[in-house]
Write a protein that holds these residues in place. Sequence first.
Motif, PDB file in Angstrom:
ATOM      1  N   ALA A   1       5.085  42.125 -18.220  1.00 41.30           N
ATOM      2  CA  ALA A   1       4.193  41.993 -17.058  1.00 41.30           C
ATOM      3  C   ALA A   1       3.280  40.793 -17.275  1.00 41.30           C
ATOM      4  CB  ALA A   1       3.369  43.266 -16.878  1.00 41.30           C
ATOM      5  N   GLN A   2       3.196  39.895 -16.266  1.00 40.75           N
ATOM      6  CA  GLN A   2       2.297  38.744 -16.401  1.00 40.75           C
ATOM      7  C   GLN A   2       0.851  39.154 -16.180  1.00 40.75           C
ATOM      8  OE1 GLN A   2       5.245  38.314 -14.696  1.00 40.75           O
ATOM      9  NE2 GLN A   2       6.030  36.246 -15.074  1.00 40.75           N
ATOM     10  N   GLU A   3       0.662  40.165 -15.327  1.00 37.92           N
ATOM     11  CA  GLU A   3      -0.702  40.593 -15.056  1.00 37.92           C
ATOM     12  C   GLU A   3      -0.775  42.112 -15.136  1.00 37.92           C
ATOM     13  OE1 GLU A   3      -4.271  40.062 -11.754  1.00 37.92           O
ATOM     14  OE2 GLU A   3      -2.193  40.098 -11.094  1.00 37.92           O
ATOM     15  N   ILE A   4      -1.868  42.607 -15.736  1.00 41.81           N
ATOM     16  CA  ILE A   4      -2.077  44.055 -15.772  1.00 41.81           C
ATOM     17  C   ILE A   4      -3.422  44.352 -15.115  1.00 41.81           C
ATOM     18  CG2 ILE A   4      -0.583  44.630 -17.724  1.00 41.81           C
ATOM     19  CD1 ILE A   4      -2.905  44.376 -19.609  1.00 41.81           C
ATOM     20  N   VAL A   5      -3.421  45.348 -14.246  1.00 44.73           N
ATOM     21  CA  VAL A   5      -4.614  45.654 -13.451  1.00 44.73           C
ATOM     22  C   VAL A   5      -5.013  47.106 -13.672  1.00 44.73           C
ATOM     23  CG1 VAL A   5      -5.611  45.717 -11.140  1.00 44.73           C
ATOM     24  CG2 VAL A   5      -3.869  44.007 -11.699  1.00 44.73           C
ATOM     25  N   SER A   6      -6.270  47.287 -14.029  1.00 47.90           N
ATOM     26  CA  SER A   6      -6.770  48.631 -14.290  1.00 47.90           C
ATOM     27  C   SER A   6      -7.832  48.999 -13.253  1.00 47.90           C
ATOM     28  CB  SER A   6      -7.351  48.643 -15.706  1.00 47.90           C
ATOM     29  OG  SER A   6      -8.339  49.624 -15.820  1.00 47.90           O
ATOM     30  N   ILE A   7      -7.656  50.163 -12.651  1.00 49.38           N
ATOM     31  CA  ILE A   7      -8.686  50.697 -11.751  1.00 49.38           C
ATOM     32  C   ILE A   7      -9.242  51.945 -12.432  1.00 49.38           C
ATOM     33  CG2 ILE A   7      -9.202  51.437  -9.387  1.00 49.38           C
ATOM     34  CD1 ILE A   7      -6.583  50.166  -8.472  1.00 49.38           C
ATOM     35  N   PRO A   8     -10.340  51.797 -13.182  1.00 49.55           N
ATOM     36  CA  PRO A   8     -10.839  52.939 -13.958  1.00 49.55           C
ATOM     37  C   PRO A   8     -11.541  53.967 -13.071  1.00 49.55           C
ATOM     38  CG  PRO A   8     -12.174  50.974 -14.368  1.00 49.55           C
ATOM     39  CD  PRO A   8     -11.187  50.613 -13.307  1.00 49.55           C
ATOM     40  N   VAL A   9     -10.886  55.101 -12.885  1.00 52.49           N
ATOM     41  CA  VAL A   9     -11.460  56.161 -12.042  1.00 52.49           C
ATOM     42  C   VAL A   9     -11.268  57.506 -12.730  1.00 52.49           C
ATOM     43  CG1 VAL A   9     -11.238  55.084  -9.760  1.00 52.49           C
ATOM     44  CG2 VAL A   9      -9.260  56.204 -10.793  1.00 52.49           C
ATOM     45  N   ASP A  10     -12.072  58.480 -12.297  1.00 52.55           N
ATOM     46  CA  ASP A  10     -11.967  59.838 -12.831  1.00 52.55           C
ATOM     47  C   ASP A  10     -11.010  60.637 -11.940  1.00 52.55           C
ATOM     48  OD1 ASP A  10     -12.207  62.418 -13.630  1.00 52.55           O
ATOM     49  OD2 ASP A  10     -14.387  62.549 -13.360  1.00 52.55           O
ATOM     50  N   PRO A  11      -9.862  61.038 -12.482  1.00 59.79           N
ATOM     51  CA  PRO A  11      -8.879  61.725 -11.636  1.00 59.79           C
ATOM     52  C   PRO A  11      -9.415  63.012 -11.012  1.00 59.79           C
ATOM     53  CG  PRO A  11      -8.199  61.757 -13.965  1.00 59.79           C
ATOM     54  CD  PRO A  11      -9.415  60.891 -13.874  1.00 59.79           C
ATOM     55  N   ALA A  12     -10.403  63.630 -11.647  1.00 57.17           N
ATOM     56  CA  ALA A  12     -10.933  64.887 -11.107  1.00 57.17           C
ATOM     57  C   ALA A  12     -11.606  64.673  -9.753  1.00 57.17           C
ATOM     58  CB  ALA A  12     -11.918  65.507 -12.091  1.00 57.17           C
TER      59      ALA A  12
END
Lengths: 321, 265
Positions: free
Chosen positions: B87-98
């Motif tokens: 993968a050239q780019e990795i994107v994280s959306i940090p959220v609480d699944p609850a």
Amino acid sequence: MAENAIVVCTWSAGREGLPEGAEEILHIGRGLAGALDKDLNWLVLGPLSPGASALAGQYGVAHLQQIQDPKLDPAGSDACVEAIAAYWAEHNPGTLIVHQTGEARVVAPRVAGRLGKAVVMNGISIEAVDSNYQITASAYGGDTRVIYEVGAGSVLSFIANAAVPEPGDGAPVTAESLAFDRVEERVQVVERATFDGPRLDDAEIIVSGGRGLGSADNYKLIEELAAALGGLPGASRPIVDDGWVDSSHQVGLTGRITRANLYIAVGISGASQHMAGCSAAGTIVAINRDADAAIFQYARYGIQGDALKILPELIRAAGAR
Amino acid sequence: MKIIVCVKEVMDPDAVNNYAVAGRLEIGADGKTLTQTAIPKLMNGYDEQAIEAALRLRDAGADFTLTVISAGPEPDKMLKHAAALGAQEIVSIPVDPAELDYHSVATLLAAQIKASGGADLILCGRQASDDDQGVVPALVAESLGMPVVTVARAVELVGEKLRVTRVTPEGDEVVEVACPAVVTISNEIGDPRYPTASAKVKARRVKPTVVTPGDLNLDEARLQPRVMLTKQFVPEVQGNCEFLQGEPAEVADLLIERLKADSVL
Ligand SMILES: Cc1cc2nc3c(=O)[nH]c(=O)nc-3n(C[C@H](O)[C@H](O)[C@H](O)COP(=O)(O)OP(=O)(O)OC[C@H]3O[C@@H](n4cnc5c(N)ncnc54)[C@H](O)[C@@H]3O)c2cc1C
Ligand SMILES: Nc1ncnc2c1ncn2[C@@H]1O[C@H](COP(=O)(O)O)[C@@H](O)[C@H]1O
């Protein structure tokens, strides 16, 4: 027309003439409509099966509604989504429930996405609590159950073997025809699936093999035993992944959901994801080398031992019966 | 061309199953979540296979950038695995699944995909092995106005179109769809590859692009869950197994006898 009715939706006639799972899902719908004192409607997309009117009567359907259009025969998912969305705008169902076929796995969440409604898949049972619905569904491949709460106006999908239908004796219901604007399918089928032999879903007797068979060659013992008993051969996922048999044989969460009268599991450990496809069987027989294998927790009869020694004897005994 | 793969971190389903079989699967005090901290977390198996599908398109000569995106509490380790795979780019959306449901996750993913200029192809797993819902890809597709093709065992680029082989109960079905589209990948695609040692080392330095709901102008109302998980429990398996004893020939005869006596045969 009464709004907030419980609406069962089916499309594409099944093999026996009626849509797959129609009776089970009508059974669930009838229970819910009864508990809420609401109408139960049955929305059919595309051609109406000959037995639909009678079945509607047996399950207390108030309105059998059909959307007839060449685009819905066979029904592509764009057409199904459009048709349901148009129906929704007009009739505002209290909830829309479907039987979880492969197509339903596409159409249900798309309808929910299109209309901004809640969607729950893998439903086993449902209860109305105040103005909400509580759906018990399976998770972690069947290792756990979850209860999801959604508001009115949701799209809910139930698993085939969750219900045991009990037809009543109501008079047949005449279908009402509804109009629909055609849409162009964006996904074109260039090669249809052609298999039309007997299916695991409908089999009364299934003999399934797993990794415990040791090698692809030994799968023929499973086929022989199935043939001797007049049943069909099934498989666990790893042996499908390894190419011992093709994927139409896979039983389980992501394979076929079966409900045979007799299910013989040979060299299968009994992982929840496999059991999700066979635990509804009337009688389960397990053959496994390991006395602690999970499969024995589900089995009525267990044989602890080497499948390769027991299978030839079973083939003999079954043939001589 | 731009391909985006959506990946979710889940508890190792085999480990969950082992705990369940041993009767040691426990639900926490909230009555909703599994407590076993010893269970390792990993990338959902089908999502790894979705990355594999993208890499096979690259092997076949397609020219594209590959972005892997995940919404969850700590997806970084998993995303570095994606980077090591190519993968050239990795994107994280940090959220609480609850605090989220499938709609809000799909809303986040779709908003990020749109904000980053869209995609020609979005690949997902057929379902997450924790919730088994398999709804997020269709919700993303609807949100972006794209068609969705599910349960693919092979994906090919044929001119401007995608040709997808789907697994159905009646056997394989081949469909074509114009890009942009969402496609979900099934296990029939086969084993995903491993990253090389040097790719792993290089991936350690790749920094994920971190995106918050605020960055995407999504307020709480848009992320309000519609589906509330109120309870989770471990179902009981009744277990009344009778073990048949004897030599293979004896148990075989005994079993057939029993099944006949029970009117099963
Ligand atoms: C999201 C997800 C979806 C899945 N979907 C499915 C699905 O649809 N269907 C499915 O089947 N699996 C599915 N799985 C996989 C599932 O979790 C198990 O890994 C799988 O069912 C194990 O297959 P098995 O029992 O054949 O193999 P194993 O677990 O390897 O078990 C082999 C068994 O054979 C026994 N054995 C070995 N040698 C012999 C012998 N000589 N004689 C007798 N017994 C012997 C062993 O004791 C053991 O119990 C899924 C997994 C995930 C994560
Ligand atoms: N939190 C998430 N982040 C990224 N992708 C996700 C997430 N949840 C689900 N997906 C994608 O949607 C697929 C189906 O998930 P689900 O609908 O939860 O069963 C997964 O296999 C992923 O490809």
